[in-house]
Write a protein that holds these residues in place. Structure first.
Motif, PDB file in Angstrom:
ATOM      1  N   LYS A   1      73.892  65.602  42.381  1.00 32.98           N
ATOM      2  CA  LYS A   1      73.756  64.150  42.592  1.00 32.98           C
ATOM      3  C   LYS A   1      74.852  63.654  43.528  1.00 32.98           C
ATOM      4  O   LYS A   1      75.980  64.140  43.511  1.00 32.98           O
ATOM      5  CB  LYS A   1      73.845  63.398  41.270  1.00 32.98           C
ATOM      6  CG  LYS A   1      72.639  63.625  40.365  1.00 32.98           C
ATOM      7  CD  LYS A   1      72.649  62.649  39.213  1.00 32.98           C
ATOM      8  CE  LYS A   1      71.394  62.752  38.367  1.00 32.98           C
ATOM      9  NZ  LYS A   1      71.556  63.626  37.199  1.00 32.98           N
ATOM     10  N   CYS A   2      74.520  62.630  44.347  1.00 33.36           N
ATOM     11  CA  CYS A   2      75.508  62.017  45.237  1.00 33.36           C
ATOM     12  C   CYS A   2      76.595  61.353  44.407  1.00 33.36           C
ATOM     13  O   CYS A   2      76.310  60.690  43.404  1.00 33.36           O
ATOM     14  CB  CYS A   2      74.827  60.986  46.141  1.00 33.36           C
ATOM     15  SG  CYS A   2      75.988  59.946  47.046  1.00 33.36           S
ATOM     16  N   ARG A   3      77.881  61.512  44.826  1.00 32.66           N
ATOM     17  CA  ARG A   3      78.991  60.945  44.070  1.00 32.66           C
ATOM     18  C   ARG A   3      78.933  59.411  44.064  1.00 32.66           C
ATOM     19  O   ARG A   3      79.301  58.773  43.074  1.00 32.66           O
ATOM     20  CB  ARG A   3      80.323  61.404  44.678  1.00 32.66           C
ATOM     21  CG  ARG A   3      81.540  60.979  43.883  1.00 32.66           C
ATOM     22  CD  ARG A   3      82.826  61.369  44.597  1.00 32.66           C
ATOM     23  NE  ARG A   3      83.067  62.815  44.604  1.00 32.66           N
ATOM     24  CZ  ARG A   3      83.670  63.471  43.596  1.00 32.66           C
ATOM     25  NH1 ARG A   3      84.052  62.829  42.523  1.00 32.66           N
ATOM     26  NH2 ARG A   3      83.874  64.761  43.680  1.00 32.66           N
ATOM     27  N   SER A   4      78.460  58.825  45.172  1.00 28.86           N
ATOM     28  CA  SER A   4      78.461  57.359  45.279  1.00 28.86           C
ATOM     29  C   SER A   4      77.265  56.724  44.580  1.00 28.86           C
ATOM     30  O   SER A   4      77.434  55.822  43.761  1.00 28.86           O
ATOM     31  CB  SER A   4      78.457  56.944  46.750  1.00 28.86           C
ATOM     32  OG  SER A   4      79.535  57.540  47.419  1.00 28.86           O
ATOM     33  N   CYS A   5      76.045  57.189  44.929  1.00 29.49           N
ATOM     34  CA  CYS A   5      74.856  56.464  44.458  1.00 29.49           C
ATOM     35  C   CYS A   5      74.061  57.249  43.423  1.00 29.49           C
ATOM     36  O   CYS A   5      73.047  56.752  42.934  1.00 29.49           O
ATOM     37  CB  CYS A   5      73.961  56.094  45.647  1.00 29.49           C
ATOM     38  SG  CYS A   5      73.173  57.509  46.425  1.00 29.49           S
ATOM     39  N   ARG A   6      74.487  58.443  43.093  1.00 24.84           N
ATOM     40  CA  ARG A   6      73.829  59.284  42.087  1.00 24.84           C
ATOM     41  C   ARG A   6      72.420  59.702  42.488  1.00 24.84           C
ATOM     42  O   ARG A   6      71.644  60.156  41.653  1.00 24.84           O
ATOM     43  CB  ARG A   6      73.767  58.604  40.701  1.00 24.84           C
ATOM     44  CG  ARG A   6      75.059  57.952  40.233  1.00 24.84           C
ATOM     45  CD  ARG A   6      76.221  58.900  40.183  1.00 24.84           C
ATOM     46  NE  ARG A   6      76.047  59.987  39.238  1.00 24.84           N
ATOM     47  CZ  ARG A   6      76.786  61.099  39.242  1.00 24.84           C
ATOM     48  NH1 ARG A   6      77.698  61.270  40.168  1.00 24.84           N
ATOM     49  NH2 ARG A   6      76.595  62.037  38.338  1.00 24.84           N
TER      50      ARG A   6
ATOM     51  N   ARG B   1      76.256  62.519  56.020  1.00 20.42           N
ATOM     52  CA  ARG B   1      76.196  61.339  55.170  1.00 20.42           C
ATOM     53  C   ARG B   1      75.145  61.575  54.100  1.00 20.42           C
ATOM     54  O   ARG B   1      74.243  62.381  54.270  1.00 20.42           O
ATOM     55  CB  ARG B   1      75.759  60.108  55.973  1.00 20.42           C
ATOM     56  CG  ARG B   1      76.782  59.635  56.966  1.00 20.42           C
ATOM     57  CD  ARG B   1      76.120  58.744  57.990  1.00 20.42           C
ATOM     58  NE  ARG B   1      77.102  58.255  58.965  1.00 20.42           N
ATOM     59  CZ  ARG B   1      77.827  57.147  58.789  1.00 20.42           C
ATOM     60  NH1 ARG B   1      77.659  56.408  57.721  1.00 20.42           N
ATOM     61  NH2 ARG B   1      78.697  56.773  59.684  1.00 20.42           N
ATOM     62  N   CYS B   2      75.281  60.839  52.993  1.00 24.38           N
ATOM     63  CA  CYS B   2      74.231  60.877  51.984  1.00 24.38           C
ATOM     64  C   CYS B   2      72.996  60.195  52.573  1.00 24.38           C
ATOM     65  O   CYS B   2      73.095  59.074  53.069  1.00 24.38           O
ATOM     66  CB  CYS B   2      74.685  60.147  50.720  1.00 24.38           C
ATOM     67  SG  CYS B   2      73.323  59.780  49.594  1.00 24.38           S
ATOM     68  N   PRO B   3      71.818  60.858  52.538  1.00 26.12           N
ATOM     69  CA  PRO B   3      70.631  60.255  53.129  1.00 26.12           C
ATOM     70  C   PRO B   3      70.201  58.962  52.407  1.00 26.12           C
ATOM     71  O   PRO B   3      69.509  58.136  52.992  1.00 26.12           O
ATOM     72  CB  PRO B   3      69.558  61.342  53.005  1.00 26.12           C
ATOM     73  CG  PRO B   3      70.149  62.432  52.192  1.00 26.12           C
ATOM     74  CD  PRO B   3      71.605  62.186  52.013  1.00 26.12           C
ATOM     75  N   SER B   4      70.638  58.770  51.157  1.00 27.10           N
ATOM     76  CA  SER B   4      70.222  57.581  50.409  1.00 27.10           C
ATOM     77  C   SER B   4      71.139  56.390  50.669  1.00 27.10           C
ATOM     78  O   SER B   4      70.703  55.310  51.045  1.00 27.10           O
ATOM     79  CB  SER B   4      70.193  57.873  48.911  1.00 27.10           C
ATOM     80  OG  SER B   4      69.266  58.885  48.634  1.00 27.10           O
ATOM     81  N   CYS B   5      72.465  56.562  50.474  1.00 29.27           N
ATOM     82  CA  CYS B   5      73.377  55.425  50.565  1.00 29.27           C
ATOM     83  C   CYS B   5      74.202  55.442  51.851  1.00 29.27           C
ATOM     84  O   CYS B   5      74.963  54.512  52.103  1.00 29.27           O
ATOM     85  CB  CYS B   5      74.298  55.382  49.339  1.00 29.27           C
ATOM     86  SG  CYS B   5      75.406  56.804  49.219  1.00 29.27           S
ATOM     87  N   LEU B   6      74.037  56.505  52.678  1.00 26.60           N
ATOM     88  CA  LEU B   6      74.693  56.622  53.984  1.00 26.60           C
ATOM     89  C   LEU B   6      76.222  56.662  53.903  1.00 26.60           C
ATOM     90  O   LEU B   6      76.907  56.525  54.919  1.00 26.60           O
ATOM     91  CB  LEU B   6      74.251  55.484  54.922  1.00 26.60           C
ATOM     92  CG  LEU B   6      72.742  55.436  55.217  1.00 26.60           C
ATOM     93  CD1 LEU B   6      72.409  54.264  56.128  1.00 26.60           C
ATOM     94  CD2 LEU B   6      72.267  56.733  55.834  1.00 26.60           C
TER      95      LEU B   6
END
Ligand SMILES: [Zn+2]
Length: 286
Positions: free
Chosen positions: A67-72, A42-47
């Motif tokens: 960068k994360c695709r969801s939360c950048r 999972r993305c550690p920022s937005c999970l």
């Protein structure tokens, strides 16, 4: 066995990318005691769970520009670097040892463990027993059952020597300096390195790691003093006594700031892959 050396070299390189991606998970989760296999990344920022096409070694990080695709949120450059590093070391080992069962069962897992140890020690200042003691068992057992370049009595001797050298050093340091300098993790790591590389490998590893560790340590101490990082804080009127106090503080700070495990890994990998290019020759039979 290796009829298509170029093709098999590419295959080992891609295997390194995949194992490097797995090592990223191990490095993140093993120190926290979490499961390696579940849950999915999972993305550690937005999970938000990471989709398979965003989890392709090296390529996905570049495509997403880190960068994360969801939360950048930025994704550390450490991930693709570990993947690339693992792939390059696997390729180097394949070129040195050839495509053999020994490479797949012994030499590549050894390198993978050393990479995981390096980054866990850098971040958490620990070397998990799963890696050091697990590696020790793999080193002893694989040397016993496979036709490795090392005879199995040398593997046992290397492990005992690795354990003995650092155990003796850390005991002496504790007696003389009154505090622990070398961690128990370093002792177990050198025992594991001894099981894979034998007594000559242990000597080479200790030599290379102490030289490279000292150089980096001196450089770090110089940089820290220039930038005023000191346990004592800046003093108004520097005197010789205060300089000595500052130097002692630097040494303390240094021990806390720089883990020794990564230098042992540098020494072990150098000897393992480039041992033929040492400027001196060990005469201990291997
Ligand atoms: Zn995110």
């Amino acid at each position: 066995m290796d009829e298509f050396p170029v093709l098999s070299s590419f295959a080992v390189f891609f295997l390194g990318l995949i194992i490097g991606s797995f090592l990223n998970v191990v490095i993140c989760r093993l120190p926290d005691g979490g499961s390696i296999l579940k849950p999915a990344s999972r993305c550690p920022s937005c999970l938000v769970p990471i989709r398979w096409y965003d989890n392709i070694p090296l390529l996905s990080w570049c495509a997403l520009r880190g960068k994360c695709r969801s939360c950048r949120a930025p994704i550390s450059v450490r991930y693709p670097l570990i993947e690339l590093m693992t792939a390059l070391l696997f390729l180097a080992a394949k070129l040195k040892f050839g495509l053999t069962p020994v490479l797949m069962i012994r030499e590549l897992p050894f390198l993978a463990i050393l990479i995981a140890v390096t980054f866990i020690d850098l971040e958490h200042r620990i070397i998990p027993d799963e890696l050091s003691l697990g590696g020790l068992v793999l080193g002893l057992v694989s040397t016993f059952f496979l036709h490795a370049s090392l005879a199995w009595p040398m593997s046992v001797l290397g492990a005992l020597l690795g354990f003995g050298i650092f155990f003796g050093l850390s005991w002496a340091y504790l007696r003389l300096a009154g505090r622990a300098g070398l961690g128990g993790g370093d002792v177990k790591l050198l025992a594991m390195i001894g099981a894979f590389l034998g007594p000559a490998g242990v000597f080479a590893t200790v030599l290379i790691s102490s030289v490279s560790g000292s150089l980096v340590g001196l450089g770090w101490a110089w940089w820290a003093r220039r930038h005023g990082i000191s346990l004592e804080g800046p003093s108004d009127q520097p005197s010789e006594l205060e300089d000595q106090a500052a130097a002692a503080a630097d040494t303390n700070l240094l021990a806390a700031a720089i883990p020794y495990g990564p230098f042992l890994v540098i020494g072990a990998i150098y000897y393992h892959l480039l041992g033929d290019f040492l400027w001196f020759q060990f005469t201990i039979p291997t």
